[in-house]
Design an enzyme around this catalytic site. Structure first.
Site: not given
Length: 283
Positions: A68, A89, A91-92, A94, A218
């Site tokens: 990402e 990803d 940190i999804d 955030t 995602d």
């Protein structure tokens, strides 16, 4: 599949270490990304991503990756090849992470020959480790999980990321669908993490999750986990799901998916009619 098991054993401890970094954070500084969503990024997004990429390249130098934060600095779309490709990803969710809300995670998916074969998702705050290998089921902390199996939209609880509507490109799409859905489903949530939203469909905590305008990172791990838990994933238009253009509808069952598609299809038709007539969105 032997190789996929090797890759799983390799990536799992790296994701767990990334989770420890998240959990030990004391102060978070945020920056606004240069996109239409008002997304933010933290120093930890970049730190975790850089470590994951470096260790993957050290172990498997011929493998590809799509990540990402790296992609957010490039004015190009990611390209998926037949090579083993790690989709990251760091940190999804955030915004949740930055505010100390425990609905956020590290997510890593793997494709081989453009096919999703592995997904690992860790929410370190709630101690939730979701995993799946294609054809072998989905698991939460080592225990097999399944969707709720819900087949009736009227009794279903949906996760709907309405904040995407702040992007002008998606405003009408989201608002018309919301207008129709709110009259039909039993409940609507907006939880702030696409990956965790998918995992919660997989483990039966919600029944459906719909989101347009997202990115491969995602969806790469979470959609596989949903399918391996017995759920169904479709493009939100009703076409086949495309990982590289993930406008997805993930549901507890195929029957439920078709009911959601019908409601959203009616909303899309109303929107198109209003556009033809030059009308702005009307609730």
């Amino acid at each position: 599949m032997e190789k996929v098991h090797e890759y799983y054993q390799f990536i799992l401890p790296l994701v767990i270490e990334a989770g420890k970094v998240m959990k030990n954070v004391v102060e978070v500084k945020t920056e606004l990304k240069n996109n239409d969503y008002g997304d933010i990024v933290t120093q930890y997004d970049r730190q975790i991503e850089e470590v994951l990429i470096r260790k993957i390249k050290d172990r498997y130098p011929t493998h590809c990756h799509i990540a990402e934060e790296e992609m957010s600095t490039k004015d190009e779309k990611p390209n998926l090849t037949d090579e083993p490709t790690w989709i990251i990803d760091p940190i999804d969710g955030t915004a949740n992470f930055a505010r100390g809300i425990a609905f956020t995670c590290v997510s890593v998916g793997l494709t081989i020959n453009k096919e999703q074969v592995l997904g690992v998702v860790l929410n370190p705050y709630l101690d939730e480790l979701f995993t799946a290998i294609k054809g072998e089921g989905a698991f939460l902390n080592g225990t097999r999980i399944f969707t709720s199996g819900c087949k009736d939209i009227n009794t279903s609880t949906m996760n709907y990321e309405i904040t995407i509507a702040r992007n002008e490109k998606y405003y009408d799409l989201y608002m018309y669908r919301f207008k129709h859905l709110i009259k039909t489903v039993a409940g609507i949530l907006a939880m702030g993490s696409a990956v965790m939203g998918l995992c919660y469909v997989a483990c039966g905590k919600t029944d459906a999750y719909q989101c347009d305008g997202l990115y491969p990172w995602d969806a790469a791990a979470g959609t596989l986990i949903v399918r391996e838990a017995g759920g169904f994933v479709s493009d939100s238009s009703g076409e086949e799901f495309d990982l590289m253009n993930p406008n997805f509808l993930a549901t507890a069952s195929e029957e439920l998916c078709q009911q959601y598609l019908e409601v959203e299809g009616n909303a899309d038709e109303e929107r198109e009619q209003c556009l033809r007539e030059g009308k702005e969105y009307m609730p």
